[in-house]
Every structure is written in structure tokens, then in C-alpha cells.
Design a protein around this motif. Structure first.
Motif: not given
Length: 486
Positions: A224-230, A236-245, A248-251
Motif C-alpha cells: 500500500v503506497r498511499a492512504v485517503n480517509f474521509t 482521522g488522527q489515528v489514520i494519519g498517525t498510522l500512515a506517517a509511521q 505513506k502520504p495521506a489525504v
């Protein structure tokens, strides 16, 4: 008997590896509308397997062939309007008007994605090398993890996947437990029937108890190379934290605490209608809905009378009836949460102008409050329900200060007949979206959509969506042999 849907993995409808299912509860009836497969980590890995296997062929498929799929999907989506109306009423209590709005916007998102497929994908750069050609080229990333919410299920289910697919990526969509059909499988069915190859879009449904494990497994997968979450700011803070760990770029498109500002020169009738729409469309369950109506002191008394009377007359109840404006919230728990915000506000000094009281199941009345104190939870918390507050302001500086008094930064409406005045004020509002002489709820697929601060980061829509889900590479071609110093 409730209908049943399985996971969509590699073009096949498969039960969860564990055999588990979970109920899709309708908020109006309180009964299961459907059951869906309850995926676990093994199913997530299988979906990523399928997406990864499909990537190479999808990424190189002729752009005009990919564009045709999206255009055909847009037409199919519009043909299935009545199916979407039924799904949204049953799954999330969406009214007919809201469902048809979803269909129209989502179909145009697919058309915009189709146009993006054959749009320019890079730049020719200046270079100091004699005979050299320097290019900045945008290319797909690979597998994208997409998280789609329930509140505007067809719009947001489509937005979660359209730009990523158009950019040449494959997608694993983890869809809302409250609308797995409308925001996931309905969208996937349309694209599959339009010719989307197997494995390019995979849909995971799950039980709420497993949501964290599903998200962690999906985002952690190295393919998985990127993430988007609405969705909500908290998740969103949890998803963004997981992506950053996992680098992986996230929207992230998150919550809002939006204002509609009514300036002294606003057309009062237009302002009342616009504010009512902004506050109560989809029973206030839109991230762009207005929580706060800021009205110039010279108009506030008359505006409040007119607005309160209009809101008191809004029809509520069964979402399947074409006359219903205020349908049920997504669950009884959601209605109780909104009621608790109102109770807290009133206990600390707010006045109820209309509405309030105890919800009937998932149905909360359209509510207008005045004199909201700053120590009330509602002053800062996103209502995400049919509740709005009215507050007067004396001048532009106060209006700007009140509108910006929030950790969020998503949308704002400024109602005025003086466009110059409105634009000047708009430049001072700290939101990703501002509408002058319109309200806060608007959505056009060619425009950059998103906020900042606690409302998230990154953009969906138009070329910005393609940029969010592609990688820029520098490629050079030398038509002359370069000279080297040794």
C-alpha cells in the motif's frame, strides 16, 4: 429477509475467511436492512494481493480505454438512481433529495476523473544541458488504501476511489460499517459493470469491533503506497498517525465547525433559505454543514424570527417520503449524542428557539439555539446533527474572529449582495473552502476539496486529486553526449 453481500476481492464476491457476518442496521426501522461479510486481517491481505496483482496491467492500459470505463460508469450510476435512493434511505436515513444529490455529484466525479485520465501529466523543464530534454512526469503510486464514510455515501464512496483509479492506481476500499452497500459495494458494482478489470477496485466490509485491526493491517501492508480517509477528526488522527509511521502520504478530509456569515447588506429572504439549507441538509450530517450562523447586529432580530419560523416548519420523519427534510440520524446513539450537546448548552445558559427535547429513536428535531456560552461543549464541538446556533456580530473584525474561533478549517459561507465586500472578508477566513453569497455546503468535482488544521490536509478534486495519488519523477534525455570532467 435481509439481503446479504460478500467482500469484493479480485472481481469475485467472497465470504470472510472466518465465515463471520455483521448486520447493517437501518436507523429509521432499527432493524437489519442487510448483512455483510465481516472481514479480518487475512481478508485485507487477500484484497491487497488482488490489487497488487492488477496494478501493472491497469497502470499501462490505454488512457482512452480507461476513460471509457469512467464515462460508462457515470451513465450507469445515473440509471441506478432509484437503487441509490432505496439504499441511502434504508442504511443511513437519507432523504430522496439528498440521495439524488449524491447521485448527481458522484456521476460528475466519474466524468471529471475520465477527463483527468487524458489530461497532461507532467511538464517540460528548462535544462542547462546542451541538447537535453528535461521532464517532470506524473506516474501512479501502486495500491491505494481508501476509507469511505457513511454520511454522503455515494459521493464519498466515489471520491475515495475515483481520482486514485484515474491516476492509474489500484484500490482497496475499507467502507463504513454504517453504509457498506451505498458507499462501497454500490459504487464498485457500477464500476465493475462499466468494465473495470478484476482486482482494480476491491471492497472490504467489517464489523465495527474489527475496524482498528482492519485499518492497521491495510495501512501497514508494504504494498500500500498511499492512504485517503474521509471521516471524523478523531479517527482521522489515528489514520494519519498510522500512515506517517509507515511513511505513506495521506489525504485526510475531516470534520468542520463551519460558519455562515450574514452581512448587513444580505438579502434577508435568500439568507434565511441559504442558512436553513446549510444547517439542515441531511439532518446536519455533512462535514460542510453550518454549526454557527453569524448575523450582523442590524439584521439579527428579523433574521432570527424568519429563520426560526422556517426551521419550525421543516417536515421530519420517514426518509422514504418525498416531503421529508429532516430524516433520522445514522443511529439512536447519534441522536442521543446531539441531544446531550443541546442539554449541556441549555444547562449553561443557551436558549432554545425551536426544537430541542428528547429524540424519538434516531430522529432528532431541527433545533435552533441562541446565547450559546463559550463553556458549552457545543461551542467548540462539531454538532454533526440538526442543531445550529445564532450569534450577532458588530463589524467585520468580530465576524472574522468568531468564524476563526475553532480548531477546524473546512468551509464557510458569506451572504452579501456586495461581492467586493464578501471577497475581502473571505480572504480573512481560515478555511479550505469559502463561498461568497452562498452557504457552506457545496461540492463540485473539478474544484479542490479539503480543509486544514483539524479539518485535515491534502485535496480531492480535479487535477489536485490526481496529484494526490501520483508520484512526480524527473526524467531526462540527452541528445548529445555530455562532457565529463574526468
Amino acid at each position: 429477509m435481509a439481503l446479504h453481500r460478500n467482500l469484493l476481492i479480485g472481481g469475485k464476491e467472497l465470504p470472510a475467511a472466518s465465515g463471520r457476518t455483521t448486520a447493517d442496521i437501518g436507523p429509521w426501522t432499527g432493524e437489519p436492512y442487510a448483512t455483510v461479510a465481516a472481514a479480518g486481517p487475512a481478508d485485507v491481505r487477500a484484497a491487497v494481493d488482488a490489487a497488487d496483482a492488477a496494478f501493472a496491467e491497469w497502470a499501462v492500459l490505454a488512457p482512452f480505454a480507461r476513460r471509457k470505463i469512467f464515462l460508462d460508469a457515470a451513465a450507469l450510476m445515473e440509471q441506478r438512481a432509484e437503487q441509490a435512493v432505496e439504499l441511502m434511505a434504508a442504511e443511513v436515513g437519507g432523504t430522496r433529495g439528498w440521495a439524488l444529490f449524491n447521485l448527481g455529484v458522484a456521476a460528475n466525479m466519474l466524468r471529471e476523473a475520465a477527463a483527468a485520465i487524458t489530461a497532461p501529466r507532467g511538464d517540460v523543464l528548462a535544462t542547462h544541458e546542451p541538447g537535453g530534454l528535461s521532464l517532470a512526469v506524473r506516474e501512479p503510486l501502486g495500491v491505494v488504501a481508501a476509507f469511505a464514510p457513511w454520511n454522503a455515501p455515494v459521493i464519498l464512496g466515489t471520491r475515495a476511489v475515483a481520482a486514485a483509479l484515474a491516476a492509474g492506481n489500484t484500490v482497496v476500499a475499507k467502507v463504513s460499517e454504517d453504509a457498506p452497500l451505498a458507499c462501497g459495494l454500490f459504487v464498485a458494482d457500477v464500476l465493475r459493470d462499466a468494465g473495470l478489470p478484476d482486482g482494480v477496485l476491491n471492497v472490504i466490509t467489517n464489523d465495527k469491533a474489527d475496524a482498528a485491526a482492519i485499518a492497521e493491517t491495510l495501512i501497514a501492508d508494504p504494498r500500500v503506497r498511499a492512504v485517503n480517509f474521509t471521516g471524523s477528526t478523531g479517527v482521522g488522527q489515528v489514520i494519519g498517525t498510522l500512515a506517517a509511521q509507515h511513511l505513506k502520504p495521506a489525504v485526510l478530509e475531516l470534520g468542520g465547525k463551519n460558519s455562515v456569515i450574514v452581512l448587513e447588506d444580505a438579502d434577508l429572504d435568500h439568507a434565511v433559505n441559504a442558512a436553513a439549507f446549510a444547517s439542515f441538509m441531511n439532518s446536519g450530517q455533512i462535514c460542510m454543514c453550518a454549526d454557527r450562523l453569524l448575523v450582523h447586529a442590524s439584521l439579527v432580530d428579523e433574521f432570527t424570527r424568519w429563520f426560526t419560523a422556517k426551521v419550525a416548519g421543516l417536515s421530519s420523519g420517514d426518509p422514504s417520503l418525498p416531503t421529508t427534510v429532516i430524516g433520522p440520524l445514522v443511529s439512536e446513539a447519534a441522536a442521543q449524542r446531539v441531544a446531550a450537546l443541546v442539554t449541556d448548552a441549555v444547562g449553561k445558559g443557551a436558549r432554545v428557539l425551536t426544537g430541542g427535547g428528547t429524540p424519538e429513536g434516531a430522529l432528532h428535531p431541527a433545533t435552533v439555539l441562541a446565547d450559546l456560552p463559550e463553556d458549552a461543549e457545543l461551542y467548540h464541538a462539531e454538532a454533526f446533527g440538526p442543531v445550529v446556533t445564532i450569534r450577532a456580530f458588530a463589524d467585520d473584525d468580530e465576524a472574522v474572529a468568531l468564524a476563526n474561533d475553532t480548531e477546524h478549517g473546512l468551509s464557510c459561507g458569506i451572504l452579501t449582495e456586495n461581492g467586493t465586500h464578501g471577497l475581502k472578508l473571505a480572504r480573512r477566513i481560515r478555511t479550505g473552502i469559502v463561498h461568497v453569497n452562498d452557504q457552506s455546503v457545496a461540492d463540485e468535482p473539478q474544484a479542490p476539496f479539503g480543509g486544514f488544521a483539524a479539518s485535515g490536509y491534502g485535496r480531492f478534486g480535479g487535477r489536485w486529486g490526481i496529484e494526490s495519488f501520483s508520484n512526480t519523477r524527473w526524467v531526462t534525455v540527452s541528445t548529445e553526449q555530455p562532457h565529463y570532467p574526468f
